[in-house]
Write an enzyme that holds these catalytic residues in place. Structure first.
Site, mmCIF file in Angstrom:
data_model
loop_
_atom_site.group_PDB
_atom_site.id
_atom_site.type_symbol
_atom_site.label_atom_id
_atom_site.label_comp_id
_atom_site.label_asym_id
_atom_site.label_seq_id
_atom_site.Cartn_x
_atom_site.Cartn_y
_atom_site.Cartn_z
ATOM 1 C CE1 TYR A 1 37.637 34.895 34.431
ATOM 2 C CE2 TYR A 1 36.508 35.580 36.412
ATOM 3 C CZ TYR A 1 37.159 34.614 35.693
ATOM 4 O OH TYR A 1 37.336 33.376 36.234
ATOM 5 C CD GLU A 2 42.219 38.930 34.205
ATOM 6 O OE1 GLU A 2 42.985 39.708 33.608
ATOM 7 O OE2 GLU A 2 42.009 38.990 35.423
ATOM 8 N N GLY A 3 39.441 40.980 30.141
ATOM 9 C CA GLY A 3 39.273 41.396 28.747
ATOM 10 C C GLY A 3 38.300 40.461 28.081
#
Lengths: 563, 563
Positions: free
Chosen positions: A421-423
């Site tokens: 997550y978050e890239g």
């Protein structure tokens, strides 16, 4: 599964390894003295040990759930969250004007690490709220700031980040959620979002969604996207939660880990929203939030690694198989390599946070560029270390590690999301070799110069370690220059190993500096002799280009053709 | 989650990379022709695709459970197991005298890989039965052989392995289960065993336990241990399951993965048992079983890696984010590296199995020593690749990989145990640098000579690859000589990285041979340019010794002291 906050280890890095002490010399952070560091870390550590960690297992066993459309969080979460909020820990680096402590991000990162060690699923709630606070501080109108910041900082309300849609994950520009202008200056938001962490909550009285959506005349791609504040309950004229907004949680995901963190499918059904920043400039505002969150996720990796390593150490000290297994050379190797990696990942995260603080305190573009370069490294390396150390901790437990009651497996399941997550870590690496080298390599070279200065300084007391760091930095410089000569697809093919090599060289540098300044020289040797050497294999992979990857047929990956 | 058995990839390795073709030249395995290989693999592949794989998810969602002390296996398992047994797949390499096919272990390994790709939790049942068959073939009395082998080979009965006790995991010699001699020549077995895979079953009519226990006059440690056959139902005079024996399943473990495989706490309460082999020589008999099982577990790693990689490839081909993500360089890198590692791990496992077969067919001690050396490498590298590739497959899925419904996370959870059971990978590495180098390095040097021969052969068509393999083998030889000069604790400190380096050099060799013989040269380049280079960092760690590990205080591991 007792966790003890590693106050001394963190304080040592802040005071001796990264540039934190320079912060106290700035006007903005004059209060960030070593005494403050110790006081804050000790208090937060106590909270993490005594209040947060005890609810971790319950969240795994009793996930958040929907009951008639209402979210019910895991047992004990409400009380633990309340203690956290009441202690002021959500606002460690928020503006004092709205109730924050105004302390450096680096100190906040250390606090959030401890809370994340205690319970990752619960820590996600303040982590996202902090990102929202920062986005509003930078891009919100005065009215939005006054309405939302005090409530978010006090933890009465919590914040979320609504980017992802089924067809728009890493490709944020593909999103289709619609925003329409209303006569009263507000907007109507309609669309579905997925993977929304803490998309609803019964531990706060309101949930504030920052939602990316497209105006009718917003263009295609990321340039036509705007950011909106869409609260679950619309604040009344006194700023208290009022009418329910037209949005709802459709369902929760059934996940590998972080069961206590509700991951929501959200439906916005003509919900009322307010613009944050300017129309069609939503990505810029979102990036503020995402950058903070990326560093925060790197810190999560360190947090879980620390907790998992402590659990493995405790088990190894107790478990007797021809003597306590902590004395077995191979178990010792696992523990020592893990501890050395946790040190390195933590130092990189704290160096990144300190750079953000220095940039803010001094307005220096060099510090800002340094923070920008370190962010993807902190995120990807921090989370990779989180996974690797948690995996090793399972291994140290032997067969007991595979039994859920032991708790070791939960750390591995929980931390696995942090590389996604978050890239994803792949996206982080592409950010590093793409956007973060777009300055022609200036920021990277500046860091490499510093590494060489560090190696030079360490030469007197740790000549052998210093020599290896020096050599590694020189090789990394060559590889960086080579990377700058390549087109983007070629860079992307080598992005992840390049990032990992950079991280290992940085980690080795921080270890050498620590050894020089009274830290643990044996641990530095473990890192530099055993872990650093992989950097050259990483660079070989980084330089290997795209041709061989293109030459392997898809059918070979699929197992449908002789390999 | 459709799985397609990689028949061509496996057949290519058997026919072109490992010594399998030499088997058909022996009398024992004259039938093991390329045609037989294709026929067997195709049939087993069909079973794995169509019958075994479809029950995999159900086993995860509905674990085996105890109902009033009776085991209930997961939905569909009984039917899938019946198809497997009726196809004769349990006895692929068992003696034809008792109903086996008498084919090489290498072919059995390939078949078991496919079944393990389909459903690891179910495959464990025949895997353990096969180990028991081998132990009885080698060490059982004629009466035991006649009573048990036909039933085990047909899959009417299944077999288990009872070693572990709460205080005796890796330290088998610490076990306390008691055996007493009875007047009728049988024994009474009393004690508790833990982690007993498929310790009970409703998919077979009887469960046969091989139990390690200590006679009253058996000495301390491993030398005083004997092995007993302890059936759940005692065979009557016609060899049919008769009276219930005095043993029971106390409870099942709640595990990270392989939920469909019941992991039992077993209680033997004066159960009737029959000696296998000689009194106090139980460990020798058990080692037969354990060695077969160790290779089998390495194959399990390959099995899950294959299935996970196929799932990731299918997802990457379908998932569109600015084009199908399978075209993104970083995703391609993940898939290509994974495929290259699966190839290498599979080749090592099949080389090990082929060496076992050659030893058996020719009585050659060189082949036996080769098999013995390759076994811990196959086990540890195969399972490490299983975990690494399954982890990468989750990453390729992005956020979807963290959602349990996708199935990617199950592979990671399931395969995680393989690095732990049948001797942790640390134990494997210690076996390699301890017992397997106890011949003064003769077996290792013989393999290194072969690697150099391979590199020489590949030089004409693949000079660059051959050169790298050559260099790596020379460095490995130096490191091996150095290892031989060290005492055991020093060797143990470097055991795991030494094993990994050995595996990478072997993997690179098999890739180079494959490229030379019409295989995939691009894949060989991926392995040799990107994965092989880590061997030198591994060797640096292998050579780093014990001193730095001893110098880091336990309190530093525990986070209780500035690192």
């Amino acid at each position: 599964m007792a966790y003890t906050a590693p106050v001394e280890q963190i304080a040592f890095i802040l005071n001796n390894v990264v540039a934190f002490r320079q912060l106290a010399e700035t006007e903005l952070f004059a209060e960030a003295t070593p005494e403050t560091v110790t006081a804050i870390l000790t208090e937060a550590g106590k909270l993490a040990d005594e209040v947060i960690a005890p609810v971790n297992r319950a969240g795994d066993l009793t996930p958040a759930r929907l009951e008639n459309g209402k979210l019910r969080s895991s047992p004990g979460y409400a009380e633990a969250f309340r203690a956290l909020a009441d202690g002021g820990w959500i606002g460690v680096s928020a503006n004092p004007e709205h109730g924050g402590m105004g302390l450096p991000q680096a100190l906040n990162a250390a606090v959030m690490e401890m809370i994340g060690s205690g319970c990752l699923a619960l820590q996600l709630n303040p982590l996202l709220t902090q990102g929202q606070i920062e986005a509003l501080e930078h891009h919100g109108s005065d009215h939005l700031k006054e309405t939302y910041l005090p409530k978010l900082i006090s933890g009465e309300w919590s914040g979320t980040m609504n980017l992802t849609e089924p067809q728009a994950g890493s490709d944020v520009g593909a999103l289709t959620t619609k925003a329409e202008r209303m006569d009263d200056g507000s907007y109507r938001i309609t669309g579905q979002k997925i993977f929304i962490t803490w998309g609803d909550s019964d531990v706060t009285e309101n949930v504030c969604h920052l939602v990316l959506a497209r105006l009718p005349d917003g263009g295609a791609g990321t340039r036509g996207i705007s950011l909106f504040m869409v609260p679950k309950l619309i604040p009344d004229e006194n700023g208290n939660p009022g009418m329910a907004n037209d949005l709802r949680v459709v369902s929760l995901e059934h996940k590998l880990g972080i069961h206590g963190s509700p991951t929501c499918v959200m439906s916005f059904e003509g919900a009322k929203g307010w613009l944050v920043g300017q129309e069609n400039k939503g990505m810029a505002a979102m990036f503020t939030m995402m950058n903070a969150a990326r560093l925060g996720v790197g810190v999560q990796g360190v947090a879980v690694a620390e907790a998992a390593l402590q659990a493995a150490t405790a088990y190894a000290a107790e478990r007797v198989q021809m003597g306590p297994i902590i004395r077995h050379p191979d178990v010792r190797r696992m523990l020592a390599e893990s501890r050395a990696e946790v040190f390195a990942a933590r130092a990189i995260c704290l160096a990144c946070a300190t750079a953000l603080d220095m940039a803010r305190a001094t307005g220096s573009e060099e510090w800002a560029a340094r923070a920008a370069l370190l962010t993807p490294i902190a995120k990807a390396y921090g989370t990779d270390v989180g996974i690797r150390v948690s995996d090793t901790a399972v291994q140290v437990h032997g067969g007991m590690g595979y039994i859920e009651e032991t708790g070791a497996a939960q750390y591995l399941r929980d931390v696995r999301i942090t590389a996604i997550y978050e890239g994803t870590n792949g996206i982080q690496a592409m950010d590093l070799v793409g956007r973060k080298l777009a300055d022609g390599g200036a920021a990277a070279m500046a860091i490499l110069d510093e590494i060489l200065d560090g190696a030079k300084a360490a030469q007197a007391t740790e000549p052998e370690l210093a020599h290896q760091v020096w050599q590694a930095a020189e090789t990394l410089r060559e590889a960086t220059l080579e990377m700058l000569d390549r087109d983007l697809p070629e860079r992307f093919a080598g992005a992840v190993p390049y990032l990992m090599a950079f991280a290992r060289v940085l980690g080795a540098t921080y270890h050498a500096l620590a050894a020089m300044r009274g830290g643990n020289a044996a641990l530095a040797r473990v890192y530099i002799n055993r872990i650093l050497p992989h950097f050259s294999a990483d660079l070989a992979a980084a330089r290997a280009g795209l041709a061989d990857l293109e030459a392997v047929e898809d059918a070979v990956f699929a197992g449908r053709m002789a390999g």
